[in-house]
Design a protein around this motif. Structure first.
Motif, PDB file in Angstrom:
ATOM      1  N   ALA A  75       0.831  -1.211   0.000  1.00 37.57           N
ATOM      2  CA  ALA A  75       0.000   0.000   0.000  1.00 37.57           C
ATOM      3  C   ALA A  75       0.865   1.262   0.000  1.00 37.57           C
ATOM      4  O   ALA A  75       0.562   2.236  -0.703  1.00 37.57           O
ATOM      5  N   ALA A  76       1.953   1.238   0.762  1.00 33.14           N
ATOM      6  CA  ALA A  76       2.847   2.394   0.815  1.00 33.14           C
ATOM      7  C   ALA A  76       3.524   2.629  -0.535  1.00 33.14           C
ATOM      8  O   ALA A  76       3.679   3.774  -0.985  1.00 33.14           O
ATOM      9  N   LEU A  77       3.916   1.549  -1.208  1.00 31.51           N
ATOM     10  CA  LEU A  77       4.530   1.675  -2.529  1.00 31.51           C
ATOM     11  C   LEU A  77       3.540   2.245  -3.541  1.00 31.51           C
ATOM     12  O   LEU A  77       3.881   3.103  -4.360  1.00 31.51           O
ATOM     13  N   ASN A  78       2.299   1.762  -3.483  1.00 32.76           N
ATOM     14  CA  ASN A  78       1.278   2.283  -4.398  1.00 32.76           C
ATOM     15  C   ASN A  78       1.025   3.766  -4.164  1.00 32.76           C
ATOM     16  O   ASN A  78       0.914   4.551  -5.107  1.00 32.76           O
ATOM     17  N   ALA A  79       0.944   4.147  -2.881  1.00 37.36           N
ATOM     18  CA  ALA A  79       0.688   5.546  -2.552  1.00 37.36           C
ATOM     19  C   ALA A  79       1.852   6.443  -2.959  1.00 37.36           C
ATOM     20  O   ALA A  79       1.663   7.633  -3.257  1.00 37.36           O
ATOM     21  N   ALA A  80       3.069   5.871  -2.996  1.00 34.16           N
ATOM     22  CA  ALA A  80       4.254   6.653  -3.355  1.00 34.16           C
ATOM     23  C   ALA A  80       4.565   6.587  -4.839  1.00 34.16           C
ATOM     24  O   ALA A  80       5.635   7.035  -5.263  1.00 34.16           O
ATOM     25  N   GLY A  81       3.640   6.040  -5.637  1.00 35.18           N
ATOM     26  CA  GLY A  81       3.863   5.954  -7.069  1.00 35.18           C
ATOM     27  C   GLY A  81       4.996   5.027  -7.446  1.00 35.18           C
ATOM     28  O   GLY A  81       5.604   5.179  -8.503  1.00 35.18           O
ATOM     29  N   GLY A  82       5.303   4.090  -6.574  1.00 33.35           N
ATOM     30  CA  GLY A  82       6.365   3.133  -6.862  1.00 33.35           C
ATOM     31  C   GLY A  82       7.756   3.590  -6.478  1.00 33.35           C
ATOM     32  O   GLY A  82       8.719   2.848  -6.629  1.00 33.35           O
ATOM     33  N   VAL A  83       7.889   4.823  -5.970  1.00 34.52           N
ATOM     34  CA  VAL A  83       9.204   5.345  -5.577  1.00 34.52           C
ATOM     35  C   VAL A  83       9.531   4.856  -4.167  1.00 34.52           C
ATOM     36  O   VAL A  83       8.837   5.202  -3.201  1.00 34.52           O
ATOM     37  N   VAL A  84      10.578   4.060  -4.039  1.00 32.26           N
ATOM     38  CA  VAL A  84      10.880   3.398  -2.778  1.00 32.26           C
ATOM     39  C   VAL A  84      11.217   4.391  -1.672  1.00 32.26           C
ATOM     40  O   VAL A  84      10.814   4.224  -0.523  1.00 32.26           O
ATOM     41  N   SER A  85      11.952   5.457  -2.011  1.00 31.73           N
ATOM     42  CA  SER A  85      12.350   6.419  -0.971  1.00 31.73           C
ATOM     43  C   SER A  85      11.128   7.071  -0.329  1.00 31.73           C
ATOM     44  O   SER A  85      11.088   7.280   0.881  1.00 31.73           O
ATOM     45  N   ARG A  86      10.117   7.385  -1.144  1.00 32.48           N
ATOM     46  CA  ARG A  86       8.902   7.998  -0.588  1.00 32.48           C
ATOM     47  C   ARG A  86       8.139   6.996   0.277  1.00 32.48           C
ATOM     48  O   ARG A  86       7.630   7.334   1.343  1.00 32.48           O
ATOM     49  N   ALA A  87       8.051   5.757  -0.204  1.00 31.07           N
ATOM     50  CA  ALA A  87       7.367   4.726   0.580  1.00 31.07           C
ATOM     51  C   ALA A  87       8.085   4.485   1.904  1.00 31.07           C
ATOM     52  O   ALA A  87       7.451   4.300   2.948  1.00 31.07           O
ATOM     53  N   ALA A  88       9.425   4.497   1.879  1.00 26.05           N
ATOM     54  CA  ALA A  88      10.195   4.287   3.104  1.00 26.05           C
ATOM     55  C   ALA A  88       9.927   5.399   4.110  1.00 26.05           C
ATOM     56  O   ALA A  88       9.744   5.148   5.307  1.00 26.05           O
ATOM     57  N   THR A  89       9.863   6.633   3.626  1.00 27.34           N
ATOM     58  CA  THR A  89       9.572   7.767   4.517  1.00 27.34           C
ATOM     59  C   THR A  89       8.188   7.614   5.134  1.00 27.34           C
ATOM     60  O   THR A  89       7.992   7.849   6.329  1.00 27.34           O
ATOM     61  N   GLN A  90       7.223   7.193   4.318  1.00 27.63           N
ATOM     62  CA  GLN A  90       5.858   7.002   4.808  1.00 27.63           C
ATOM     63  C   GLN A  90       5.795   5.914   5.883  1.00 27.63           C
ATOM     64  O   GLN A  90       5.037   6.019   6.855  1.00 27.63           O
ATOM     65  N   LEU A  91       6.620   4.882   5.732  1.00 32.99           N
ATOM     66  CA  LEU A  91       6.628   3.772   6.682  1.00 32.99           C
ATOM     67  C   LEU A  91       7.535   4.028   7.877  1.00 32.99           C
ATOM     68  O   LEU A  91       7.568   3.223   8.819  1.00 32.99           O
ATOM     69  N   GLY A  92       8.308   5.112   7.820  1.00 32.45           N
ATOM     70  CA  GLY A  92       9.227   5.389   8.921  1.00 32.45           C
ATOM     71  C   GLY A  92      10.456   4.510   8.899  1.00 32.45           C
ATOM     72  O   GLY A  92      11.057   4.237   9.938  1.00 32.45           O
TER      73      GLY A  92
END
Length: 445
Positions: free
Chosen positions: A411-428
């Protein structure tokens, strides 16, 4: 390294990609021929290559691109390559992806998709480079530890255990008391054996006594021995653990269970090396290295008067804090393989289940789980069902806050448009931590 090499015979393509990437702080170099691209690759470091598949006018076979791709792989086998062409052939794409191409995009490209792919590949390269550096540093530290010390068959893979053993190795040669703290079943006796094996008395005996496994009225007799008739049932004299460990090491596990009377006598032995057997007035002299361990809070016991303060400080000259197995998850699979001893195979799903489990019983629980699974498996592949951890790994199970579920990661990857750095920030999480979880869950970035 946020540098990209673009190899395309059409100048407009190179300029467009260079501008697009520069807007996202990615430096790009452009070459208009395979020869020029390979020359740049030989001279400069790049984190990614975007290459065309055809370089001769009216050519659509993709053979030139395939040759270029293989030349790049020969120079840098780990360098990700994105294939870009207006003449997309599925069979060529499949063949080159199998050969190691990172992606295959058609012209005209979708800017968002291309950027997400480039960002992820660059981040993955950085993460892999950092992970490789960390693994190499860990390997060098472990090799140095093995050169200096006898590892006594210890099995571990975590930085936490490596740091603990480095400290234990430093203090092993000094004849000082050591207090090993940590939860039950975490391996405190194994750490004590490591200290003994690398001490000045390593050729002497290693004697262990669990102070929590004996009645309070028998602990003194176990420690110091007893003469015939010293207590009911003492038909003959017996040697205590201190005498048995003379010239070696005495390991006192669960030291917090030692009664106050025994604490007084233990303090005297630590200070003078002298004691008397129970029921005897003869003073005996020994030379013993004392190591102790506990899962109790001795400082709190000192405050309540349950443990002598002077003994606490005498035992606690050096403290080795052994983390719970849940805090050193990199030890789980090496230990599991060690306990399994090639009697069966751990399937990928079983590995995931082992890593996700909380391990309240620590290494002791892990050993029992593996023994049970190996028995039921009968030489085949171990599945999560054979581990018997379903309840602990089910929907309502405990989960470390640093361990998001697979659905949460997706879900975090989808919300970040597939960009791992953004998903990582969202997940802490750090990018490296998220990449480890992507690998664990089998999710492609």
């Amino acid at each position: 390294m946020r540098r990209v090499l673009i190899i395309d015979d059409h100048p407009g393509v190179g300029q467009a990609l260079e501008l697009l990437l520069s807007l996202h702080d990615i430096e790009a170099s452009v070459a208009t021929s395979p020869e020029a691209g390979l020359a740049l690759l030989d001279r400069h470091p790049f984190g990614l290559v975007i290459q065309d598949m055809n370089f001769t006018a009216d050519t659509t076979s993709g053979e030139e691109g395939e040759q270029l791709f293989r030349a790049i792989r020969a120079r840098r086998a780990d360098l990700p390559v994105i294939l870009l062409t207006a003449w997309t052939r599925l069979d060529a794409a499949v063949a080159l992806v199998k050969a190691g191409a990172a992606d295959y995009l058609a012209k005209p490209w979708d800017d968002a998709k291309l950027l997400a792919t480039v960002e992820n590949l660059l981040e993955l390269g950085e993460a892999n480079g950092e992970i490789a550096r960390l693994r190499e540093a860990r390997r060098e530290r472990r090799a140095a530890l093995a050169r200096r010390h006898d590892l006594s068959g210890l099995v571990f893979g975590s930085d936490a255990m490596l740091s603990l053993l480095e400290l234990a190795g430093q203090i092993a040669a000094a004849p000082v008391p050591v207090l090993i703290t940590g939860p039950n079943g975490a391996g405190k006796e194994r750490v004590a054996a490591f200290v003994h094996a690398n001490s000045a008395v390593h050729s002497g005996p290693f004697v262990a006594l669990n102070c929590g496994a004996l009645p309070a009225d028998l602990i003194e007799a176990e420690l110091f021995g007893s003469d015939s008739g010293a207590y009911t049932g003492a038909a003959k004299a017996r040697v205590g653990r201190f005498e048995a460990a003379d010239g070696g090491t005495l390991f006192l596990d669960e030291i917090g269970n030692l009664p106050l009377a025994g604490q007084v006598k233990l303090l005297r032995v630590l200070e003078t090396g002298q004691f008397e057997r129970l029921g005897s007035s003869k003073t005996r002299q020994v030379r013993v290295r004392v190591l102790s361990a506990t899962n109790a809070d001795l400082r709190a016991m000192v405050r309540t008067g349950a443990f002598r303060e002077d003994l606490f400080y005498r035992l606690n000259l050096i403290e080795l804090k052994l983390p719970a197995l849940a805090e050193r998850r990199d030890d789980v699979l090496p230990l599991a393989e060690h306990f399994l001893a090639q009697r069966a195979r751990l399937g990928d799903a079983a590995r995931d289940a082992l890593l996700a489990h909380r391990w309240p019983g620590n290494v002791r629980e892990l050993k029992n789980v593996i023994e049970r699974a190996a028995l039921l498996c009968q030489g085949g592949e171990i599945t999560p069902a054979l581990l018997g951890l379903e309840e602990a790994c089910g929907p309502g199970a405990w989960r470390n806050l640093d361990e998001p579920s697979r659905d949460t990661v997706v879900a975090a990857l989808n919300a970040a448009g597939g960009v791992v750095s953004r998903a990582a920030t969202q997940l802490g999480l750090s990018r490296q931590a998220l990449y480890r979880r992507l690998e664990r869950y089998g999710i492609a970035p």
